[in-house]
Design a protein around this motif. Structure first.
Motif, PDB file in Angstrom:
ATOM      1  N   GLY A  28      54.015  81.456 -33.260  1.00 33.46           N
ATOM      2  CA  GLY A  28      53.886  81.227 -34.612  1.00 33.46           C
ATOM      3  C   GLY A  28      52.851  80.494 -35.016  1.00 33.46           C
ATOM      4  N   GLN A  29      51.850  80.530 -34.296  1.00 32.03           N
ATOM      5  CA  GLN A  29      50.696  79.762 -34.490  1.00 32.03           C
ATOM      6  C   GLN A  29      49.270  80.524 -34.614  1.00 32.03           C
ATOM      7  OE1 GLN A  29      50.217  76.271 -32.252  1.00 32.03           O
ATOM      8  NE2 GLN A  29      51.137  74.912 -33.640  1.00 32.03           N
ATOM      9  N   ILE A  30      48.195  80.182 -35.159  1.00 28.30           N
ATOM     10  CA  ILE A  30      47.003  81.018 -35.104  1.00 28.30           C
ATOM     11  C   ILE A  30      46.305  80.766 -33.592  1.00 28.30           C
ATOM     12  CG2 ILE A  30      44.689  81.410 -35.962  1.00 28.30           C
ATOM     13  CD1 ILE A  30      45.667  80.971 -38.723  1.00 28.30           C
ATOM     14  N   ALA A  31      46.217  81.623 -32.744  1.00 28.89           N
ATOM     15  CA  ALA A  31      45.800  81.349 -31.521  1.00 28.89           C
ATOM     16  C   ALA A  31      44.430  81.703 -31.242  1.00 28.89           C
ATOM     17  CB  ALA A  31      46.860  82.035 -30.357  1.00 28.89           C
ATOM     18  N   ALA A  32      43.941  82.666 -31.978  1.00 30.67           N
ATOM     19  CA  ALA A  32      42.517  83.112 -32.068  1.00 30.67           C
ATOM     20  C   ALA A  32      42.063  83.691 -33.321  1.00 30.67           C
ATOM     21  CB  ALA A  32      42.292  83.915 -30.623  1.00 30.67           C
ATOM     22  N   ILE A  33      40.754  83.421 -33.536  1.00 32.24           N
ATOM     23  CA  ILE A  33      39.936  84.301 -34.566  1.00 32.24           C
ATOM     24  C   ILE A  33      38.771  84.853 -33.793  1.00 32.24           C
ATOM     25  CG2 ILE A  33      39.073  84.088 -36.695  1.00 32.24           C
ATOM     26  CD1 ILE A  33      40.873  81.719 -37.569  1.00 32.24           C
ATOM     27  N   GLY A  34      38.734  86.056 -33.995  1.00 25.00           N
ATOM     28  CA  GLY A  34      37.798  86.847 -33.499  1.00 25.00           C
ATOM     29  C   GLY A  34      37.535  88.237 -33.388  1.00 25.00           C
ATOM     30  N   GLN A  35      37.131  88.843 -32.643  1.00 28.31           N
ATOM     31  CA  GLN A  35      37.012  90.410 -32.413  1.00 28.31           C
ATOM     32  C   GLN A  35      37.989  91.068 -31.269  1.00 28.31           C
ATOM     33  OE1 GLN A  35      35.727  91.663 -35.232  1.00 28.31           O
ATOM     34  NE2 GLN A  35      34.662  89.865 -35.756  1.00 28.31           N
ATOM     35  N   ASP A  36      38.192  91.989 -31.134  1.00 26.90           N
ATOM     36  CA  ASP A  36      38.681  93.035 -30.248  1.00 26.90           C
ATOM     37  C   ASP A  36      40.089  92.159 -29.338  1.00 26.90           C
ATOM     38  OD1 ASP A  36      36.914  94.818 -30.655  1.00 26.90           O
ATOM     39  OD2 ASP A  36      35.402  93.789 -29.294  1.00 26.90           O
ATOM     40  N   LEU A  37      41.035  91.547 -30.405  1.00 23.87           N
ATOM     41  CA  LEU A  37      42.272  90.866 -29.891  1.00 23.87           C
ATOM     42  C   LEU A  37      43.088  91.906 -29.574  1.00 23.87           C
ATOM     43  CD1 LEU A  37      42.212  87.779 -32.470  1.00 23.87           C
ATOM     44  CD2 LEU A  37      40.812  88.186 -30.063  1.00 23.87           C
ATOM     45  N   SER A  38      44.113  91.708 -28.593  1.00 23.96           N
ATOM     46  CA  SER A  38      45.143  92.691 -28.230  1.00 23.96           C
ATOM     47  C   SER A  38      46.523  92.081 -28.470  1.00 23.96           C
ATOM     48  CB  SER A  38      44.619  93.483 -27.124  1.00 23.96           C
ATOM     49  OG  SER A  38      45.093  92.664 -25.847  1.00 23.96           O
ATOM     50  N   ALA A  39      47.402  92.856 -28.895  1.00 28.40           N
ATOM     51  CA  ALA A  39      48.885  92.707 -28.857  1.00 28.40           C
ATOM     52  C   ALA A  39      49.564  93.892 -28.971  1.00 28.40           C
ATOM     53  CB  ALA A  39      48.821  91.753 -30.239  1.00 28.40           C
ATOM     54  N   ASP A  40      50.981  93.673 -28.794  1.00 31.24           N
ATOM     55  CA  ASP A  40      51.904  95.092 -28.863  1.00 31.24           C
ATOM     56  C   ASP A  40      52.057  95.338 -30.243  1.00 31.24           C
ATOM     57  OD1 ASP A  40      52.237  94.943 -26.028  1.00 31.24           O
ATOM     58  OD2 ASP A  40      54.096  93.718 -26.023  1.00 31.24           O
ATOM     59  N   GLN A  41      51.883  94.102 -31.023  1.00 29.55           N
ATOM     60  CA  GLN A  41      51.943  94.290 -32.623  1.00 29.55           C
ATOM     61  C   GLN A  41      50.638  94.316 -33.177  1.00 29.55           C
ATOM     62  OE1 GLN A  41      54.751  91.864 -34.500  1.00 29.55           O
ATOM     63  NE2 GLN A  41      54.885  93.175 -36.251  1.00 29.55           N
ATOM     64  N   VAL A  42      50.269  95.250 -34.198  1.00 29.55           N
ATOM     65  CA  VAL A  42      49.092  94.933 -34.539  1.00 29.55           C
ATOM     66  C   VAL A  42      49.386  95.625 -36.160  1.00 29.55           C
ATOM     67  CG1 VAL A  42      46.805  96.034 -34.592  1.00 29.55           C
ATOM     68  CG2 VAL A  42      47.660  95.679 -32.493  1.00 29.55           C
ATOM     69  N   VAL A  43      48.623  94.465 -36.992  1.00 26.85           N
ATOM     70  CA  VAL A  43      48.641  94.883 -38.408  1.00 26.85           C
ATOM     71  C   VAL A  43      47.399  95.333 -39.085  1.00 26.85           C
ATOM     72  CG1 VAL A  43      49.316  93.995 -40.731  1.00 26.85           C
ATOM     73  CG2 VAL A  43      50.949  93.463 -38.700  1.00 26.85           C
ATOM     74  N   ASP A  44      47.187  96.246 -39.503  1.00 27.12           N
ATOM     75  CA  ASP A  44      45.875  96.762 -39.983  1.00 27.12           C
ATOM     76  C   ASP A  44      45.876  96.352 -41.345  1.00 27.12           C
ATOM     77  OD1 ASP A  44      43.703  97.945 -40.578  1.00 27.12           O
ATOM     78  OD2 ASP A  44      44.178  99.893 -40.642  1.00 27.12           O
TER      79      ASP A  44
END
Ligand code: URP
Ligand code: ZN
Ligand code: ZN
Length: 459
Positions: A28-44
Motif C-alpha cells: 500500500g505504499q510507494i516502495a521505489a521510484i526508478g527504472q526497470d522495476l518488476s512486479a507480477d502486476q504492471v500498469v502501463d
C-alpha cells in the motif's frame, strides 16, 4: 526486488518536478521510484500523467443543517471524489452545545469510517471559547486533528475577543486556525434591508454580502492573528480585497495563508440573475464574485501565494431542498435558501482544463494546490500529497486529453444539478489508486466499500 504493483512509462508530476519514472508499490505504499522495476502486476501509464492523489481540504458531507443534511453522505461523497482523482478529504467536526470536542470527533470519525471509500480527516469547529473547550484543544491535537475552524458570521460566529482566545490557544498548542471571514454586521443589515423592501430573489444574495464584507473580516482576522502571534488560514477567499489583505500579511512576514475554490475562479455573480429560481443553485457564502476577483485569485494560485484549493462541497438538491419544498408561487427568500454548492468530483479536472491548458498555471502548481499544498498545510505530508518512497500509494493516472462534458448524468455526486453544467473539459483520471488499491478504473468504481481510513495528523 519484486513489488506488488509497478506503474511504468508514465510522466510523474509533483509540486516541483516533471519526469519519466516507474513507481514500485508494496503493502500500500510507494516502495521505489526508478527504472526497470518488476512486479507480477504492471500498469502501463504511457501517455498519462502520474500524480499524487488529490486532497480536498474543505468538504461538508452529510452536514446537519436546519433544511436537512447536505445530500452527499460519506459513501456517495467520497466515491464521487474518487471518480475525480481525490483520495483524501478533510471534513468538519461540529460539537453540539453540551458535547465535548472529543466526543463529537469520535462520533464523526465512526460515521465516516462506516461509509467512506477514501481516506479522511477533519477540522475541529470552534463555535465557543469557554475554559472547558479551550482546555480540550491539546487533546484534540493529540487525537490527530491539527486545524480548528472558526466563523466570523452565522450562528457559530465568535466575536473578536473569542477569536483572539481561539487563535492564541490553538497557536500555542501548535495548531492552525482557519477562518470563514465575512463581516456579520454588514451581512445582517443588508439582508434585513433587502427583505424589508421585498427584494427577496436570489440575485440579492451577492449584494447582501459585498466584497467589503469579506475584505474587512479578512483584515480583522489577520490583525487578530498577528496580535496572537498565531498562524491563520482564511478559507474560501473570494475577493481581490481578501487576496490582497493576505498578500500584505505575507509580505510583512505573517504566517497567513489562503484557500480558494473552483467556483470563485470559474463562475461569476451573473449566475444569480438566471431566470426564475435558477439562481438559487449558486447560493453559497461567500457568494460568487466578479471577473476582477477571479483574476486576482488565478494570480495567487499561479505564483504560489495560495497553495490550497478546496471545494467547500456542500450539496443540496435544487428540487426539494434549495426551494425548501415549496411551490413555484411561494419560493423562499434568498435568506432562507440553504447555502452551499456541489463540486467534489470535478475540482482537479476543472483546474487542469481552465488553468493548465489555458497556460495560466504550470502543471506543478496545479499538483501543488490540489495535493501537496493541502497536505503540507494540514500536516498530512509526506504520507499524503507526495510521490516519494514511504508515502501512501495514493496515485492518479490522468489522461490529459480525455474529453469530458460535465453534467449531472456524468457526475456521481448525490445532487440533482451541477453548477458546471455543460463545461467541456480536456483531462480526466482514468485510474485511481488509494493505498495501492485500484478504486477507479476507466469510469467504474472497483474498490471495496467502506475502505476509507482516518488519517491522524501530527504537529
Ligand atoms: O455556503 C457555504 N459555503 N456553505 C458551507 C459552509 C461554509 O460556510 O463553509
Ligand atoms: Zn465557510
Ligand atoms: Zn465550508
Amino acid at each position: 526486488m519484486k513489488y506488488d504493483l509497478v506503474i511504468e512509462n508514465g510522466t510523474l508530476v509533483t509540486a516541483t518536478d516533471t519526469f519519466q519514472a516507474s513507481i514500485g508499490i508494496r503493502d500500500g505504499q510507494i516502495a521505489a521510484i526508478g527504472q526497470d522495476l518488476s512486479a507480477d502486476q504492471v500498469v502501463d501509464a504511457a501517455g498519462l500523467l502520474v500524480l499524487p492523489g488529490f486532497i480536498d481540504p474543505h468538504v461538508h458531507l452529510d452536514m446537519p443543517t436546519p433544511a436537512g443534511n447536505s445530500s452527499d453522505d460519506w459513501f456517495t461523497g467520497t466515491r464521487a471524489a474518487a471518480f475525480g482523482g481525490t483520495t483524501t478529504v478533510i471534513d468538519f467536526v461540529e460539537a453540539e452545545r453540551e458535547e465535548t470536542l472529543l466526543h463529537a470527533l469520535d462520533a464523526r470519525r465512526n460515521l465516516a469510517a462506516s461509509q467512506a471509500v477514501i481516506d479522511f480527516t477533519f477540522h475541529m469547529t470552534l463555535d465557543r471559547t469557554n475554559d472547558n473547550t479551550l482546555a480540550e484543544i491539546p487533546a484534540v491535537i493529540a487525537a490527530g486533528l491539527t486545524s480548528f475552524k472558526c466563523y466570523t458570521t452565522y450562528a457559530m460566529r465568535l466575536d473578536d475577543a473569542q477569536l483572539l482566545s481561539a487563535l492564541k490557544v490553538v497557536g500555542n498548542a501548535g495548531g492552525l486556525t482557519i477562518v470563514h471571514s465575512e463581516n456579520d454586521a454588514i451581512v445582517n443589515r443588508l439582508r434585513a434591508d433587502f427583505l424589508a423592501v421585498g427584494k427577496t430573489e436570489p440575485r440579492y444574495h451577492p449584494l447582501s454580502r459585498p466584497a467589503e464584507s469579506e475584505g474587512e473580516a479578512v483584515e480583522r482576522v489577520l490583525a487578530l492573528a498577528q496580535v496572537a502571534g498565531a498562524p491563520v488560514l482564511i478559507v474560501h477567499v473570494s475577493t481581490r480585497l481578501g487576496v490582497e489583505a493576505i498578500q500584505r500579511a505575507q509580505s510583512r512576514g505573517q504566517a497567513a495563508y489562503g484557500e480558494t475554490c473552483p467556483q470563485y475562479l470559474l463562475l461569476t455573480d451573473e449566475a444569480y440573475s438566471a431566470p426564475g429560481f435558477e439562481g438559487a443553485k449558486f447560493i453559497c457564502s461567500p457568494p460568487l464574485r466578479k471577473a476582477d476577483d477571479q483574476n486576482a485569485l488565478w494570480k495567487v494560485l499561479a505564483d504560489g501565494s495560495f497553495r490550497v484549493l478546496g471545494t467547500d462541497h456542500c450539496p443540496f438538491f435544487y428540487h426539494g431542498t434549495k426551494n425548501l419544498g415549496r411551490p413555484l408561487d411561494d419560493l423562499p427568500p434568498f435568506t432562507q435558501i440553504p447555502g452551499g454548492i456541489p463540486g467534489i468530483e470535478a475540482r482537479p479536472s476543472l483546474l487542469y482544463t481552465y488553468g493548465v491548458r489555458t497556460g495560466r498555471l504550470s502543471l506543478n502548481r496545479w499538483v501543488d494546490f490540489c495535493s501537496t499544498g493541502p497536505a503540507q498545510t494540514y500536516k498530512l505530508y509526506p504520507r499524503k500529497g507526495a510521490l516519494v518512497t514511504g508515502a501512501d500509494a495514493d496515485i492518479v493516472l490522468f489522461d490529459p486529453h480525455k474529453p469530458v462534458k460535465l453534467s449531472t448524468a456524468f457526475l456521481h455526486e448525490n445532487v440533482d444539478y451541477t453548477p458546471y453544467e455543460g463545461f467541456e473539459l480536456s483531462g480526466w483520471p482514468v485510474k485511481v489508486f488509494s493505498r495501492g488499491q485500484l478504486i477507479i478504473d476507466h469510469g467504474e468504481y472497483v474498490g471495496a466499500a467502506p475502505r476509507g481510513q482516518f488519517i491522524p495528523r501530527k504537529i
